[in-house]
Scaffold this motif. Structure first.
Motif, PDB file in Angstrom:
ATOM      1  N   GLY A   1     -15.860  11.161   1.616  1.00 28.25           N
ATOM      2  CA  GLY A   1     -14.928  12.106   0.666  1.00 28.25           C
ATOM      3  C   GLY A   1     -13.229  12.158   1.126  1.00 28.25           C
ATOM      4  N   ARG A   2     -12.561  11.428   1.993  1.00 28.87           N
ATOM      5  CA  ARG A   2     -11.392  11.615   2.591  1.00 28.87           C
ATOM      6  C   ARG A   2     -10.442  10.484   3.148  1.00 28.87           C
ATOM      7  NH1 ARG A   2      -8.210  16.321   2.624  1.00 28.87           N
ATOM      8  NH2 ARG A   2      -8.636  17.829   0.286  1.00 28.87           N
ATOM      9  N   LEU A   3      -9.715   9.725   2.792  1.00 35.40           N
ATOM     10  CA  LEU A   3      -9.661   8.881   2.987  1.00 35.40           C
ATOM     11  C   LEU A   3      -7.523   8.647   3.715  1.00 35.40           C
ATOM     12  CD1 LEU A   3     -10.172   5.794   1.000  1.00 35.40           C
ATOM     13  CD2 LEU A   3     -11.497   6.445   3.112  1.00 35.40           C
ATOM     14  N   LEU A   4      -7.151   8.629   5.208  1.00 32.43           N
ATOM     15  CA  LEU A   4      -6.440   8.784   5.979  1.00 32.43           C
ATOM     16  C   LEU A   4      -5.940   7.367   5.619  1.00 32.43           C
ATOM     17  CD1 LEU A   4      -3.095  10.032   6.065  1.00 32.43           C
ATOM     18  CD2 LEU A   4      -3.996  10.027   8.794  1.00 32.43           C
ATOM     19  N   TYR A   5      -4.890   6.778   4.238  1.00 32.08           N
ATOM     20  CA  TYR A   5      -3.937   5.201   4.772  1.00 32.08           C
ATOM     21  C   TYR A   5      -3.578   5.175   5.557  1.00 32.08           C
ATOM     22  CZ  TYR A   5      -1.868   0.887   4.197  1.00 32.08           C
ATOM     23  OH  TYR A   5      -0.973  -0.467   3.843  1.00 32.08           O
ATOM     24  N   LEU A   6      -2.854   4.166   6.270  1.00 32.73           N
ATOM     25  CA  LEU A   6      -1.395   4.052   7.072  1.00 32.73           C
ATOM     26  C   LEU A   6      -1.512   2.529   7.178  1.00 32.73           C
ATOM     27  CD1 LEU A   6      -2.244   5.833  10.181  1.00 32.73           C
ATOM     28  CD2 LEU A   6      -0.782   6.917   8.463  1.00 32.73           C
ATOM     29  N   ASP A   7      -0.145   2.340   7.542  1.00 28.75           N
ATOM     30  CA  ASP A   7       0.049   0.346   7.345  1.00 28.75           C
ATOM     31  C   ASP A   7       0.058   1.041   8.718  1.00 28.75           C
ATOM     32  OD1 ASP A   7       1.580   0.118   3.947  1.00 28.75           O
ATOM     33  OD2 ASP A   7       3.873   0.536   4.660  1.00 28.75           O
TER      34      ASP A   7
ATOM     35  N   ASP B   1       9.766  10.006  -0.143  1.00 26.25           N
ATOM     36  CA  ASP B   1      10.205   8.834   0.440  1.00 26.25           C
ATOM     37  C   ASP B   1      11.806   9.111   0.617  1.00 26.25           C
ATOM     38  OD1 ASP B   1      10.304   5.128   0.340  1.00 26.25           O
ATOM     39  OD2 ASP B   1      11.995   5.994  -0.685  1.00 26.25           O
ATOM     40  N   ASN B   2      11.839   8.272   2.433  1.00 29.63           N
ATOM     41  CA  ASN B   2      13.650   8.952   2.906  1.00 29.63           C
ATOM     42  C   ASN B   2      14.434   8.886   2.064  1.00 29.63           C
ATOM     43  OD1 ASN B   2      13.588   6.164   2.794  1.00 29.63           O
ATOM     44  ND2 ASN B   2      14.821   5.867   4.543  1.00 29.63           N
ATOM     45  N   MET B   3      14.790   8.047   1.079  1.00 34.06           N
ATOM     46  CA  MET B   3      15.854   8.356   0.257  1.00 34.06           C
ATOM     47  C   MET B   3      16.283   9.607  -0.492  1.00 34.06           C
ATOM     48  SD  MET B   3      14.257   6.116  -3.748  1.00 34.06           S
ATOM     49  CE  MET B   3      15.944   6.554  -4.262  1.00 34.06           C
ATOM     50  N   GLN B   4      15.148  10.056  -0.460  1.00 34.59           N
ATOM     51  CA  GLN B   4      14.812  11.473  -0.993  1.00 34.59           C
ATOM     52  C   GLN B   4      15.028  12.677   0.037  1.00 34.59           C
ATOM     53  OE1 GLN B   4      11.937  11.851  -4.231  1.00 34.59           O
ATOM     54  NE2 GLN B   4      13.290  11.304  -5.580  1.00 34.59           N
TER      55      GLN B   4
ATOM     56  N   SER C   1      10.366  13.356  -7.705  1.00 38.79           N
ATOM     57  CA  SER C   1       9.540  13.645  -6.494  1.00 38.79           C
ATOM     58  C   SER C   1       8.945  12.347  -5.971  1.00 38.79           C
ATOM     59  CB  SER C   1       9.344  14.954  -5.700  1.00 38.79           C
ATOM     60  OG  SER C   1       7.836  14.981  -5.601  1.00 38.79           O
ATOM     61  N   VAL C   2       9.201  11.558  -5.458  1.00 36.32           N
ATOM     62  CA  VAL C   2       8.460  10.328  -4.944  1.00 36.32           C
ATOM     63  C   VAL C   2       7.901   9.938  -3.846  1.00 36.32           C
ATOM     64  CG1 VAL C   2       9.626   8.804  -7.099  1.00 36.32           C
ATOM     65  CG2 VAL C   2      10.592   9.100  -4.348  1.00 36.32           C
ATOM     66  N   PHE C   3       6.643   9.236  -3.448  1.00 34.93           N
ATOM     67  CA  PHE C   3       6.063   9.462  -1.822  1.00 34.93           C
ATOM     68  C   PHE C   3       6.199   7.937  -1.614  1.00 34.93           C
ATOM     69  CE2 PHE C   3       2.787   8.988  -5.004  1.00 34.93           C
ATOM     70  CZ  PHE C   3       1.840   7.751  -4.242  1.00 34.93           C
ATOM     71  N   ASN C   4       6.352   8.126  -0.211  1.00 41.37           N
ATOM     72  CA  ASN C   4       6.367   6.625   1.012  1.00 41.37           C
ATOM     73  C   ASN C   4       4.576   5.921   0.920  1.00 41.37           C
ATOM     74  OD1 ASN C   4       6.199   4.480   3.254  1.00 41.37           O
ATOM     75  ND2 ASN C   4       8.089   4.502   2.695  1.00 41.37           N
ATOM     76  N   SER C   5       4.913   5.021  -0.251  1.00 44.72           N
ATOM     77  CA  SER C   5       2.676   4.962   0.152  1.00 44.72           C
ATOM     78  C   SER C   5       2.062   4.103   1.463  1.00 44.72           C
ATOM     79  CB  SER C   5       2.935   3.931  -0.758  1.00 44.72           C
ATOM     80  OG  SER C   5       3.044   2.409  -0.566  1.00 44.72           O
ATOM     81  N   GLY C   6       3.101   3.991   2.062  1.00 48.84           N
ATOM     82  CA  GLY C   6       3.320   4.133   3.845  1.00 48.84           C
ATOM     83  C   GLY C   6       1.651   4.516   4.795  1.00 48.84           C
ATOM     84  N   MET C   7       2.190   6.186   4.323  1.00 43.96           N
ATOM     85  CA  MET C   7       0.939   6.297   4.311  1.00 43.96           C
ATOM     86  C   MET C   7       0.216   7.624   3.379  1.00 43.96           C
ATOM     87  SD  MET C   7       1.139  10.804   5.059  1.00 43.96           S
ATOM     88  CE  MET C   7      -0.471  11.521   5.991  1.00 43.96           C
TER      89      MET C   7
ATOM     90  N   ASP D   1       5.215  -2.638  -4.882  1.00 45.61           N
ATOM     91  CA  ASP D   1       4.050  -1.532  -4.830  1.00 45.61           C
ATOM     92  C   ASP D   1       4.084  -0.028  -5.286  1.00 45.61           C
ATOM     93  OD1 ASP D   1       2.474  -0.539  -2.369  1.00 45.61           O
ATOM     94  OD2 ASP D   1       3.252  -2.119  -2.098  1.00 45.61           O
ATOM     95  N   GLN D   2       5.157   0.444  -4.561  1.00 41.16           N
ATOM     96  CA  GLN D   2       5.212   1.486  -3.870  1.00 41.16           C
ATOM     97  C   GLN D   2       5.293   2.480  -5.604  1.00 41.16           C
ATOM     98  OE1 GLN D   2       7.047   3.253  -0.453  1.00 41.16           O
ATOM     99  NE2 GLN D   2       8.767   4.060  -1.869  1.00 41.16           N
ATOM    100  N   ASP D   3       6.455   1.320  -6.341  1.00 36.76           N
ATOM    101  CA  ASP D   3       7.158   2.279  -7.409  1.00 36.76           C
ATOM    102  C   ASP D   3       5.913   2.387  -8.445  1.00 36.76           C
ATOM    103  OD1 ASP D   3      10.062   2.208  -6.144  1.00 36.76           O
ATOM    104  OD2 ASP D   3       9.507  -0.467  -6.580  1.00 36.76           O
ATOM    105  N   LEU D   4       5.207   1.073  -8.316  1.00 37.76           N
ATOM    106  CA  LEU D   4       4.255   1.329  -9.005  1.00 37.76           C
ATOM    107  C   LEU D   4       3.081   2.202  -9.655  1.00 37.76           C
ATOM    108  CD1 LEU D   4       2.445   0.294 -11.691  1.00 37.76           C
ATOM    109  CD2 LEU D   4       1.102  -1.001  -9.833  1.00 37.76           C
ATOM    110  N   VAL D   5       2.710   3.121  -8.020  1.00 39.56           N
ATOM    111  CA  VAL D   5       1.449   3.863  -7.880  1.00 39.56           C
ATOM    112  C   VAL D   5       2.284   5.367  -7.965  1.00 39.56           C
ATOM    113  CG1 VAL D   5       2.192   3.834  -5.573  1.00 39.56           C
ATOM    114  CG2 VAL D   5      -0.011   5.104  -6.534  1.00 39.56           C
ATOM    115  N   ASN D   6       3.875   5.623  -7.740  1.00 35.99           N
ATOM    116  CA  ASN D   6       4.494   6.502  -8.388  1.00 35.99           C
ATOM    117  C   ASN D   6       4.798   7.067  -9.378  1.00 35.99           C
ATOM    118  OD1 ASN D   6       6.217   8.467  -5.978  1.00 35.99           O
ATOM    119  ND2 ASN D   6       5.666   5.886  -5.003  1.00 35.99           N
TER     120      ASN D   6
END
Length: 324
Positions: free
Chosen positions: A110-116, A144-147, A167-173, A205-210
């Protein structure tokens, strides 16, 4: 998966043992770096109420030295699902595999924590993180650290696509609520958006999901995805970061130019010597303080950004704070 005809398949070396999991997805040599992080997590929390999965487009190899850690090896196939997204060396099908994991594991977790794969795990209550309330959002992530210092900065991909600020997120987590992710058809919308726009304008891919989620995500503390750059690394220890993410081209296992602390490189070297001796990590290289010019520039950058970064960190009273 609503809105698509694509099939995601799962093959695993054993059954799920819990209803939630920390998952890594990579291919080729990066599976070995993912194995390093997975082993770190398994040893950090030997008695855990979640699974740890190593996923790839091919079944990850069994590593005898990791047999006692309870890692689950999984093959996730997506066929030609991502072929229309303008694949290249920086946008391989494997880099998109993470977004198919909720579909692959829908019947189990039911929950996934994805990590790069390029993360270094140092601490944190991952069981508690997997349980935080994300509200109505399909995922929680770290900005994302740019913000971090300039929260109103618009990403280059948003500018190219003519999208307003968000606001945008880093998709590595990504902490993913599987049912909400699937109800919102995040993967299907990503495929449709990517097929309808020039890949050069969309970006990675991070740009696409955001672009698809567009600010509709829950914000987590940066200690769960400390994006390790020359402008933020000295604050990592003070913030007590749980997960260090080497987002740039300099990785501890390959960079020997003195810009990364040796503790990271030595940890990878010990792990590879024990488990992947055919892929050794070389000697230390340049001492971290040898490059005085780099160190001086880094110190100045940290001093100048102290106020803005402090304001960002003040938004998270503790490591399980969720800003929804």
């Amino acid at each position: 998966m609503a809105g698509t005809e694509h099939t995601v398949t799962l093959e695993a070396d054993g059954p799920a043992r819990s209803g939630r999991a920390v998952v890594f997805a990579a291919d080729g040599a990066y599976l070995r770096y993912a194995a390093f992080a997975a082993a770190q997590l398994a040893r950090l929390i030997p008695a855990r109420d979640f699974d740890i999965c190593l996923c790839g487009p091919e079944m990850p190899e069994a590593v005898p030295g990791l047999d006692g850690l309870g890692l689950r090896r999984c093959r996730v196939t997506t066929g030609d699902m991502f072929d229309r997204l303008g694949l290249d060396p920086r946008r391989s099908a494997a880099s998109y595999l993470r977004y198919a994991l909720p579909e692959a594991f829908a019947a189990e977790y039911g929950r996934l924590l994805y990590l790069d794969a390029d993360v270094f795990i140092q601490g944190g209550d991952f069981g508690a993180l997997l349980s935080v309330d994300l509200g109505a959002h399909p995922l929680g992530a770290v900005r994302d650290n740019m913000q971090w210092r300039t929260p109103r900065r618009r990403t280059p991909s948003y500018e190219r696509l003519g999208l307003p600020w968000a606001s945008v997120f880093n998709s590595g987590m990504m902490l993913i609520d599987v049912s909400t992710w699937r109800e919102r058809d995040v993967l299907g919308r990503m495929l449709a958006f990517g097929a309808a726009h020039d890949p050069a304008r969309v970006g990675l891919d991070q740009d696409l999901v955001n672009a698809v989620v567009r600010g509709g995500w829950a914000e987590l503390s940066p200690v769960w995805n400390w994006q390790y750059t020359w402008a933020s690394r000295l604050f990592e220890a003070l913030a007590d970061a749980h997960v260090v993410h080497f987002i740039g081209p300099r990785k501890p296992w390959s960079h020997d130019g003195g810009e990364l602390p040796l503790r990271f490189r030595r940890a990878y070297r010990d792990f590879f010597a024990a488990n992947f001796p055919e892929e050794p990590v070389g000697p230390d290289g340049v001492a971290p303080l040898a490059n005085r010019r780099f160190v001086g520039r880094m110190l100045v950058k940290h001093l100048l950004s102290l106020g803005k970064l402090g304001a960002y960190l003040d938004r998270f009273p503790d490591d399980l704070t969720v800003l929804a």
